[in-house]
Design an enzyme around this catalytic site. Structure first.
Site, short mmCIF file in Angstrom:
data_model
loop_
_atom_site.label_atom_id
_atom_site.label_comp_id
_atom_site.label_asym_id
_atom_site.label_seq_id
_atom_site.Cartn_x
_atom_site.Cartn_y
_atom_site.Cartn_z
N ASP A 1 0.84 -1.19 0.00
CA ASP A 1 0.00 0.00 0.00
C ASP A 1 0.88 1.25 0.00
OD1 ASP A 1 -3.21 0.57 0.92
OD2 ASP A 1 -1.79 2.24 1.17
N ILE A 2 0.49 2.25 -0.77
CA ILE A 2 1.31 3.46 -0.90
C ILE A 2 1.30 4.28 0.39
CG2 ILE A 2 -0.47 5.08 -1.73
CD1 ILE A 2 1.55 5.83 -3.97
N ASN B 1 -12.98 -3.26 1.99
CA ASN B 1 -13.98 -2.20 2.00
C ASN B 1 -14.79 -2.29 0.70
OD1 ASN B 1 -12.98 -1.12 4.45
ND2 ASN B 1 -11.38 -0.03 3.34
N HIS C 1 -7.01 -5.51 1.89
CA HIS C 1 -5.90 -4.99 2.69
C HIS C 1 -5.42 -6.11 3.60
CE1 HIS C 1 -6.82 -0.57 2.12
NE2 HIS C 1 -8.00 -1.08 1.83
N HIS D 1 -9.98 -4.89 -3.62
CA HIS D 1 -8.67 -5.13 -3.02
C HIS D 1 -8.84 -5.55 -1.58
CE1 HIS D 1 -9.78 -0.87 -2.77
NE2 HIS D 1 -9.20 -0.86 -1.58
N GLN E 1 -15.08 2.42 0.55
CA GLN E 1 -14.11 2.01 -0.47
C GLN E 1 -13.72 3.23 -1.29
OE1 GLN E 1 -15.64 -0.87 -3.25
NE2 GLN E 1 -13.67 -1.17 -4.26
#
Ligand code: 5GP
Ligand code: ZN
Length: 118
Positions: free
Chosen positions: A31-32, A87, A102, A100, A94
């Site tokens: 994750d960024i 989400n 997490h 996606h 979301q």
């Protein structure tokens, strides 16, 4: 591939990511904006907006997403467990409309699942 979709562009390599794992069905990348020492995303490589849009045809990718989570979490530095969060839609908060999961963890417990709202 959805041409305007951020995560489809990551799958296509048009936007860089810190890739952890890839097979024919799923891609995992960091994750960024990590919320825990370990925080990566596992996504289907085909465009699927959310679980709200999933059909039986998506089940192999959905299963693979969860199946790889543990292996990748251990390798990423979360051997004692982890949390998977997906989400969905507006109520699920979301933000990126490509499904996606997490995967969050690390060496310390990740804490309560949700903060109770006042
Ligand atoms: P959501 O709120 O949709 O469940 O989570 C979206 C997640 O995607 C966020 O945790 C956010 O940090 C991450 N994210 C958004 N844009 C990018 C990006 O360009 N690259 C990566 N690696 N993660 C992103
Ligand atoms: Zn997409």
């Amino acid at each position: 591939m959805s041409s305007q979709c951020l995560f489809c562009k990551i799958v296509a390599g048009e936007i860089p990511s810190k890739k952890i794992y890839e097979d024919e069905l799923v891609l995992a990348f960091h994750d960024i904006n990590p919320q825990r020492p370990v925080h990566f995303l596992v996504i289907p490589k085909h465009h699927l907006t959310s679980l709200q849009h999933a059909s039986t045809a998506d089940e192999p990718a959905l299963g693979r997403m969860l199946a790889v989570a543990n292996k990748l979490a251990v390798e990423a530095g979360s051997p004692g467990g982890f949390r998977v969060i997906i989400n969905n839609g507006e109520i699920g908060c979301q933000e990126v409309p490509h499904l996606h999961a997490h995967v969050v963890g690390g060496e310390q417990p990740v804490g309560p699942m949700l903060k109770r709202q006042a």
